[in-house]
Every structure is written in structure tokens, then in C-alpha cells.
Write a protein that holds these residues in place. Structure first.
Motif, mmCIF file in Angstrom:
data_model
loop_
_atom_site.group_PDB
_atom_site.id
_atom_site.type_symbol
_atom_site.label_atom_id
_atom_site.label_comp_id
_atom_site.label_asym_id
_atom_site.label_seq_id
_atom_site.Cartn_x
_atom_site.Cartn_y
_atom_site.Cartn_z
ATOM 1 N N LYS A 2 0.834 -1.186 0.000
ATOM 2 C CA LYS A 2 0.000 0.000 0.000
ATOM 3 C C LYS A 2 0.873 1.241 0.000
ATOM 4 C CE LYS A 2 -3.924 -1.925 2.551
ATOM 5 N NZ LYS A 2 -4.740 -1.798 3.781
ATOM 6 N N MET A 34 -1.183 15.236 6.972
ATOM 7 C CA MET A 34 -2.283 15.580 7.849
ATOM 8 C C MET A 34 -2.639 14.442 8.772
ATOM 9 S SD MET A 34 -4.248 17.277 4.714
ATOM 10 C CE MET A 34 -3.008 16.486 3.676
ATOM 11 N N TYR A 36 -6.111 13.188 10.923
ATOM 12 C CA TYR A 36 -7.531 13.369 11.180
ATOM 13 C C TYR A 36 -7.934 12.519 12.379
ATOM 14 C CZ TYR A 36 -8.274 15.658 6.663
ATOM 15 O OH TYR A 36 -8.254 16.531 5.606
ATOM 16 N N GLN A 38 -11.360 10.724 14.038
ATOM 17 C CA GLN A 38 -12.708 10.325 13.673
ATOM 18 C C GLN A 38 -13.372 9.600 14.828
ATOM 19 O OE1 GLN A 38 -13.027 7.668 10.277
ATOM 20 N NE2 GLN A 38 -15.110 8.369 9.850
ATOM 21 N N ARG A 41 -18.994 6.816 14.090
ATOM 22 C CA ARG A 41 -20.164 7.240 13.312
ATOM 23 C C ARG A 41 -20.180 8.740 13.009
ATOM 24 N NH1 ARG A 41 -24.266 3.399 12.565
ATOM 25 N NH2 ARG A 41 -23.628 1.411 13.431
ATOM 26 N N LYS A 42 -18.986 9.327 12.939
ATOM 27 C CA LYS A 42 -18.859 10.735 12.572
ATOM 28 C C LYS A 42 -17.892 10.865 11.398
ATOM 29 C CE LYS A 42 -21.158 12.362 16.167
ATOM 30 N NZ LYS A 42 -22.455 13.049 16.021
ATOM 31 N N GLY A 43 -17.863 12.053 10.789
ATOM 32 C CA GLY A 43 -16.902 12.312 9.735
ATOM 33 C C GLY A 43 -15.529 12.620 10.304
ATOM 34 N N PRO A 44 -14.464 12.383 9.523
ATOM 35 C CA PRO A 44 -13.114 12.730 9.984
ATOM 36 C C PRO A 44 -12.989 14.236 10.204
ATOM 37 C CG PRO A 44 -13.030 11.278 8.067
ATOM 38 C CD PRO A 44 -14.443 11.736 8.208
ATOM 39 N N LEU A 46 -10.174 17.332 10.806
ATOM 40 C CA LEU A 46 -8.757 17.668 10.647
ATOM 41 C C LEU A 46 -8.164 18.115 11.978
ATOM 42 C CD1 LEU A 46 -6.389 18.029 8.674
ATOM 43 C CD2 LEU A 46 -7.169 20.381 8.330
ATOM 44 N N LEU A 88 -6.530 8.929 11.605
ATOM 45 C CA LEU A 88 -6.159 8.648 10.220
ATOM 46 C C LEU A 88 -5.032 9.578 9.798
ATOM 47 C CD1 LEU A 88 -9.802 8.889 8.862
ATOM 48 C CD2 LEU A 88 -8.575 6.770 9.168
ATOM 49 N N MET A 97 -4.521 12.599 -2.951
ATOM 50 C CA MET A 97 -4.499 12.475 -1.492
ATOM 51 C C MET A 97 -4.785 11.024 -1.134
ATOM 52 S SD MET A 97 -5.804 15.151 1.155
ATOM 53 C CE MET A 97 -6.493 14.840 2.764
ATOM 54 N N ARG A 98 -3.994 10.485 -0.218
ATOM 55 C CA ARG A 98 -4.158 9.106 0.211
ATOM 56 C C ARG A 98 -4.241 9.066 1.729
ATOM 57 N NH1 ARG A 98 -4.353 5.514 -4.404
ATOM 58 N NH2 ARG A 98 -4.119 7.055 -6.062
ATOM 59 N N PHE A 99 -5.069 8.131 2.190
ATOM 60 C CA PHE A 99 -5.283 7.995 3.622
ATOM 61 C C PHE A 99 -4.769 6.658 4.129
ATOM 62 C CE2 PHE A 99 -8.118 11.533 4.630
ATOM 63 C CZ PHE A 99 -8.471 11.946 3.363
ATOM 64 N N GLY A 100 -4.301 6.664 5.357
ATOM 65 C CA GLY A 100 -4.046 5.413 6.040
ATOM 66 C C GLY A 100 -5.373 4.801 6.468
ATOM 67 N N ALA A 101 -5.331 3.526 6.846
ATOM 68 C CA ALA A 101 -6.561 2.823 7.220
ATOM 69 C C ALA A 101 -7.072 3.224 8.595
ATOM 70 C CB ALA A 101 -6.335 1.316 7.146
ATOM 71 N N GLY B 40 -10.473 -1.624 7.112
ATOM 72 C CA GLY B 40 -9.222 -2.126 6.541
ATOM 73 C C GLY B 40 -8.738 -1.377 5.323
ATOM 74 N N HIS B 41 -9.583 -0.506 4.769
ATOM 75 C CA HIS B 41 -9.184 0.216 3.551
ATOM 76 C C HIS B 41 -9.062 1.711 3.769
ATOM 77 C CE1 HIS B 41 -9.474 -3.082 0.659
ATOM 78 N NE2 HIS B 41 -10.497 -3.503 1.378
ATOM 79 N N GLY B 42 -9.546 2.193 4.859
ATOM 80 C CA GLY B 42 -9.508 3.632 5.062
ATOM 81 C C GLY B 42 -10.430 4.342 4.092
ATOM 82 N N LEU B 43 -10.101 5.572 3.794
ATOM 83 C CA LEU B 43 -10.888 6.391 2.875
ATOM 84 C C LEU B 43 -10.322 6.249 1.471
ATOM 85 C CD1 LEU B 43 -11.114 9.484 5.177
ATOM 86 C CD2 LEU B 43 -13.106 8.388 4.160
ATOM 87 N N PHE B 90 -18.468 9.548 2.348
ATOM 88 C CA PHE B 90 -18.177 10.884 2.864
ATOM 89 C C PHE B 90 -17.924 11.848 1.723
ATOM 90 C CE2 PHE B 90 -18.047 10.294 7.346
ATOM 91 C CZ PHE B 90 -17.614 8.998 7.565
ATOM 92 N N PHE B 104 -14.567 17.275 6.035
ATOM 93 C CA PHE B 104 -15.523 16.239 5.691
ATOM 94 C C PHE B 104 -16.924 16.505 6.215
ATOM 95 C CE2 PHE B 104 -12.996 12.862 3.802
ATOM 96 C CZ PHE B 104 -11.712 13.303 4.061
ATOM 97 N N GLY B 105 -17.896 15.981 5.479
ATOM 98 C CA GLY B 105 -19.275 15.969 5.942
ATOM 99 C C GLY B 105 -19.516 14.854 6.930
ATOM 100 N N PRO B 106 -20.753 14.711 7.395
ATOM 101 C CA PRO B 106 -21.066 13.720 8.435
ATOM 102 C C PRO B 106 -21.198 12.291 7.935
ATOM 103 C CG PRO B 106 -23.025 14.934 7.843
ATOM 104 C CD PRO B 106 -21.897 15.571 7.095
ATOM 105 N N ARG B 109 -24.549 6.443 5.461
ATOM 106 C CA ARG B 109 -24.370 4.991 5.627
ATOM 107 C C ARG B 109 -25.316 4.284 4.671
ATOM 108 N NH1 ARG B 109 -21.749 2.142 9.623
ATOM 109 N NH2 ARG B 109 -21.266 4.158 10.565
#
Lengths: 109, 113
Positions: A2, A34, A36, A38, A41-44, A46, A88, A97-101, B40-43, B90, B104-106, B109
Motif C-alpha cells: 500500500k 495531515m 484526522y 474520527q 459514526r462521525k466524519g473525519p 482535521l 487517520l 491524497m491518500r489515507f491510512g486505514a 481495513g481500507h480507510g478512505l 463521505f 468532511f461531511g457527516p 451509511r
């Protein structure tokens, strides 16, 4: 392999501990780094942003970037139960842009 | 709060049906993004937009289309939903300037049965 590797945890620490969260990456084109936070059940959200090697501090949080080793870290001092969340890392560059898991952290009172 | 709302917040749909998710922003940002988040995959980036009617594919765009007819709205359509598209979606905006800060937004699901 990855592009961004992050240990998923879970990580559990007692309140007041110093927490270290890490990511490694393979693409040297990434220029922006960056972290983040989280909540479930919420958005990430910053937390920290930096574009250079070295340390950046904001209150109890310190972001560290080592471009030569392609390694970034987030340190949380005096951790609190309210820090319990998934963290994250995110890397940006060349309009990508790439994110960690994500690493799931629990701080126990 | 970056003034981002997503609708619906939860949806259950059947395999084969089309689904449209909406992202609305109130601050006139040029860049908007759709991501999906899976364990396991993140965003992972699905599509993004860099202006009205200007869109491009991301890492996992197959089975998805987007449209942006107004600055404030960015729509994501699953043309024929499959169980593999069960996920949390998201929307994000990027602030102006050379930085890559995204907000990010909320989330929505989505469950495909």
C-alpha cells in the motif's frame, strides 16, 4: 504494498499516557501531511496539518514528519478519555491524497 | 464546521436499483470530493470535482457517476447498486490555496441488500 501503511491497532492506554501513532509511505511525491480524528459514526475531523519535515505542535498534539525516512507520527501528551477515536493519517501531493486505514485508540480513565 | 451536509444520512436499498447521494456546501469551495470508507481500507476517493461541470475519477470510480451543476451541490450516483457498494460515503471540500486540507461531511451509511 500500500502507498500508506498505518497500524490499525487497536491501541489501549491509561489516561495521562503519551500516545504515539505512526504511518509510513512509499511515494516521495507527497508533500502535505495531515492527521484526522474520527469519532465513531462521525466524519473525519482535521487535527494537524504540515508540509515540511520536522515537528509541529498544537496543544497536547505534536505532528512529526521525516521525509527522508517517509515516516510521519502523531504524539498525544497527557491523553484523555475524550481522545478515544480512530486516527487517520493523510498525505497529499500532485492533486492526489491518500489515507491510512486508521488506528483505533482507547484511553481508559 | 465547514458547512457541509449530506443526504440521506442512512439508506437501505436493493441490488440493482439506482441510488443518488447528495452533498451540499454553503461556503463556495471549488473542490469537492466523494470518498467511501470501509474497514481495513480507510478512505478511498471515488470522484472529485474542481468546478461546476468539471469532474474527474478517483481510485475506485467503477460503478459510480457524479454531477455538479451548481457550486454548492455535488451528487454521487450508484447506477445499479451492488452489495460491494455497501459502505459509508463521505463528501469533502478542499479550502482554497495550495494546501490539501480537506474537511468532511457527516457521512451517509448505505446498505445494499
Amino acid at each position: 504494498q500500500k502507498e500508506v501503511e498505518q497500524d490499525p491497532g487497536p491501541l489501549s492506554v491509561p489516561e495521562g499516557a503519551i500516545v504515539s501513532l505512526n504511518c509510513t509511505y512509499s511515494n516521495s511525491a507527497f508533500q502535505y501531511f495531515m492527521w484526522y480524528r474520527q469519532y465513531s459514526r462521525k466524519g473525519p475531523e482535521l487535527l494537524m496539518y504540515t508540509y515540511s519535515s520536522g515537528n509541529k505542535e498544537d496543544g497536547r498534539f505534536t505532528a512529526q514528519v521525516d521525509k527522508s525516512s517517509k515516516y510521519i507520527s502523531l504524539f498525544i501528551r497527557d491523553s484523555q478519555p475524550s481522545d478515544s477515536a480512530t486516527y487517520l493519517c493523510a498525505l497529499g501531493g500532485n492533486n492526489d491524497m491518500r489515507f491510512g486505514a486508521g488506528t483505533r485508540l482507547t484511553v481508559k480513565p | 464546521d465547514a458547512g457541509i451536509t449530506q443526504s440521506p444520512r442512512h439508506k437501505v436499498t436493493e441490488t440493482g436499483t439506482p441510488v443518488t447521494l447528495r452533498c451540499h456546501q454553503t461556503e463556495n469551495h471549488r473542490y469537492m470530493y466523494w470518498y467511501r470508507q470501509d474497514p481495513g481500507h480507510g478512505l478511498r476517493l471515488i470522484h472529485y470535482s474542481y468546478g461546476v461541470k468539471d469532474t474527474d475519477k478517483g481510485e475506485v470510480s467503477d460503478g459510480y457517476s457524479v454531477s455538479r451543476s451548481k457550486t454548492e451541490d455535488f451528487l454521487l450516483t450508484l447506477e445499479s447498486a451492488t452489495s460491494s457498494q455497501t459502505s459509508v460515503y463521505f463528501c469533502a471540500i478542499r479550502t482554497s490555496g495550495p494546501s490539501y486540507e480537506q474537511y468532511f461531511g457527516p457521512g451517509t451509511r448505505l446498505t445494499v441488500t
